[in-house]
Structure formats: C-alpha cells, structure tokens
Scaffold this motif. Structure first.
Motif, short mmCIF file in Angstrom:
data_model
loop_
_atom_site.label_atom_id
_atom_site.label_comp_id
_atom_site.label_asym_id
_atom_site.label_seq_id
_atom_site.Cartn_x
_atom_site.Cartn_y
_atom_site.Cartn_z
N UNK A 36 -18.19 -70.46 -0.45
CA UNK A 36 -17.76 -70.07 0.88
C UNK A 36 -18.20 -68.63 1.13
N UNK A 37 -18.72 -68.39 2.31
CA UNK A 37 -19.07 -67.03 2.72
C UNK A 37 -18.28 -66.71 3.98
N UNK A 38 -17.69 -65.54 3.99
CA UNK A 38 -16.89 -65.10 5.14
C UNK A 38 -17.39 -63.75 5.58
N UNK A 39 -17.66 -63.63 6.87
CA UNK A 39 -18.13 -62.35 7.38
C UNK A 39 -16.97 -61.37 7.52
N UNK B 10 -5.36 -55.14 13.80
CA UNK B 10 -6.52 -55.76 13.16
C UNK B 10 -6.35 -55.69 11.66
N UNK B 11 -6.48 -56.81 10.99
CA UNK B 11 -6.31 -56.85 9.55
C UNK B 11 -7.59 -56.39 8.86
N UNK B 12 -7.50 -55.44 7.93
CA UNK B 12 -8.69 -54.97 7.24
C UNK B 12 -9.23 -56.00 6.25
N UNK B 13 -8.38 -56.93 5.79
CA UNK B 13 -8.81 -57.94 4.82
C UNK B 13 -8.31 -59.30 5.28
N UNK C 240 -6.41 -63.25 2.51
CA UNK C 240 -5.21 -64.09 2.40
C UNK C 240 -5.16 -65.21 3.44
N UNK C 241 -5.71 -64.99 4.62
CA UNK C 241 -5.72 -66.03 5.65
C UNK C 241 -6.86 -67.01 5.46
N UNK C 242 -7.90 -66.59 4.76
CA UNK C 242 -9.08 -67.44 4.61
C UNK C 242 -8.84 -68.62 3.68
#
Length: 66
Positions: free
Chosen positions: A7-10, A38-41, A44-46
C-alpha cells in the motif's frame, strides 16, 4: 495461501505553516494560510481504510467466481 500486497499513501496535502504563493487572478505574490484541523499523520486512519478496501476486493473476486 496468504494474500500479500503493498500500500502506498500520499502525505497530507495541507500543512499549517504559512507558505508563499502567487495569486493568478491578481498576478502578485500572496501568502497561503490553511486554517482548520489537519492531522500531520494519517497512518492511524489508513489501516481500517486499507483493510476495508482489501475486504471489498476479496469479496468481489469471490462473487465473480460464483
């Protein structure tokens, strides 16, 4: 057999730091300020999102096999 995938997440597109930009309508320099939460990371949601997308893809392939 185990199912293995990557998985890749931008990264998040907005940061709370003031940035210099250009207003194309006025053709001059302008500061860009993003307000709000705005969440910096997003890691946890991904995880639940990736798990749900994988479950949908697996279930879809099972239904196609029937």
């Amino acid at each position: 057999m185990p199912i293995i995938f990557r998985v890749a997440i931008k990264p998040t597109p907005s940061i709370a730091k003031t940035q210099e930009s250009i207003s194309l309508s006025q053709m001059k320099s302008q500061s860009l300020i993003v307000n709000g939460r705005h969440d910096p990371c997003i890691a946890p949601r991904a995880v639940p999102v990736v798990e749900a997308a994988a479950a949908i893809a697996i279930f879809d392939s099972i239904l196609k096999g029937m």
